[in-house]
Enzyme design. Sequence first.
Site, PDB file in Angstrom:
ATOM      1  N   TYR A   1      -5.863  -5.461  19.355  1.00 35.33           N
ATOM      2  CA  TYR A   1      -6.628  -5.802  20.563  1.00 35.33           C
ATOM      3  C   TYR A   1      -8.044  -5.235  20.515  1.00 35.33           C
ATOM      4  CZ  TYR A   1      -2.323  -7.413  22.718  1.00 35.33           C
ATOM      5  OH  TYR A   1      -1.178  -8.100  22.997  1.00 35.33           O
TER       6      TYR A   1
ATOM      7  N   ASP B   1      11.259  -4.439  15.731  1.00 40.94           N
ATOM      8  CA  ASP B   1      12.199  -5.570  15.746  1.00 40.94           C
ATOM      9  C   ASP B   1      13.571  -5.107  16.208  1.00 40.94           C
ATOM     10  OD1 ASP B   1      12.039  -4.099  13.418  1.00 40.94           O
ATOM     11  OD2 ASP B   1      12.391  -5.765  12.051  1.00 40.94           O
TER      12      ASP B   1
ATOM     13  N   ASP C   1       2.580  -4.462  24.506  1.00 39.81           N
ATOM     14  CA  ASP C   1       2.369  -5.648  25.330  1.00 39.81           C
ATOM     15  C   ASP C   1       3.640  -6.491  25.357  1.00 39.81           C
ATOM     16  OD1 ASP C   1       1.132  -7.552  26.832  1.00 39.81           O
ATOM     17  OD2 ASP C   1      -0.222  -8.271  25.281  1.00 39.81           O
TER      18      ASP C   1
ATOM     19  N   LYS D   1       6.199  -0.352  13.384  1.00 34.13           N
ATOM     20  CA  LYS D   1       6.700  -1.128  12.246  1.00 34.13           C
ATOM     21  C   LYS D   1       6.160  -0.401  11.011  1.00 34.13           C
ATOM     22  CE  LYS D   1       8.783  -4.792  10.613  1.00 34.13           C
ATOM     23  NZ  LYS D   1      10.222  -4.989  10.701  1.00 34.13           N
TER      24      LYS D   1
END
Length: 352
Positions: A126, A222, A246, A189
């Site tokens: 972002y 995930d 988000d 991740k």
Amino acid sequence: MTKEYNVTLIPGDGIGQEISAATQRVIAATGVKINWEVQEAGADVIEKFGTPLPETVLKSIRKNKVALKGPLTTPIGAGFRSVNVALRKELDLYACVRPCKSIAGVKSHYRDIDLVVVRENTEDLYAGVEYPGGSPEADEIIKQAKGKIRPGAAISIKPISREGSCQIVDFAFTYALKHKRKKVTAVTKANIMKYTDGLFLAVAREISRKYPQLEYEERLVDNMCMQLVQKPELYDVLVLPNLYGDIISDLGAGLVGGLGVAPGANFGQNSAVFEAVHGSAPKYKGQNKVNPVALILSGALLLDYLGEKEKSEQLYNAVIKVIAEKKAVTYDLGGTAGTSQMADEIIKKIKE
Ligand code: NAD
């Protein structure tokens, strides 16, 4: 003498005007005196000010140090970048807090959810450093990547700094302590993005050692999604880089019955901006139809931030009662009441 507070109000666009008016009315009913300094921002003011985020808006928030904000539309693909993202960056509102708590009477497949998503708000994908395919910047990066990127690809940069990561992780632990929470889970991740998410995770591990009274654990994003769908009761405070934060906040909103009841807040060192998780839902603009609760509960968080804890609880409890009674709730909660009727009912409950 009753205390008075100066608070900036950005009503926003789309459904913003309606839900902001409802929120102002219910806050007034609590008896807390707020001088609302109304500021316009977003697509509708570009013609007037030449920018969707006029300097006067930032000045007002810097002065008052606290704001309530309705949603602002961001055009997809073309046009200006998100005003919401720009506002968070300009004011360095580095922490986005989104509590996801089940409310009796709100239809959901889940009960007793009580999670808090703490999202880093200023870095990651972002940051707004993005190059179109074929641009000299994108081509230079592709050259340096030595065959790892297809020629002509568009490129988005994901910056994650030690300072930014320290700030948000420390915020999450401090928040957990202050709100008597038990556990913080860092979500990344890092197995794939070893330098960016890897840094965030390394910082989370370091900082967790400063808070031995809180449990600490780690999840890959995930797996976190699946865990939240299958056993959300295992989780408490989650701390995440911007993009995962988000996405997971919308997942959290879904667990507790949808965007209509999901409040949020953005915190920096010097100021705080309170806003619903949902956007401007343009198709419902001007219809007095949408649920004002997400912004009203953001207003309750604002009262708590101002030090009006009792009034904040009074407002929260009034909302809970109105939803549980189901007499005057909006369409998304299975009722037929309009935005303003639901606010009227909440006001009645506050005054009872
Ligand atoms: P959205 O949250 O505006 O709406 C998605 C759907 O959720 C709506 O069509 C509606 O069915 C439902 N919904 C949302 N708020 C509701 C409410 N209060 N009561 C009842 N139902 C509600 O998401 P979107 O359609 O993806 O985004 C619309 C615009 O809002 C976009 O321009 C987006 O960029 C912007 N946006 C702004 C913010 C913000 O200001 N912080 C946040 C998210 C999206």
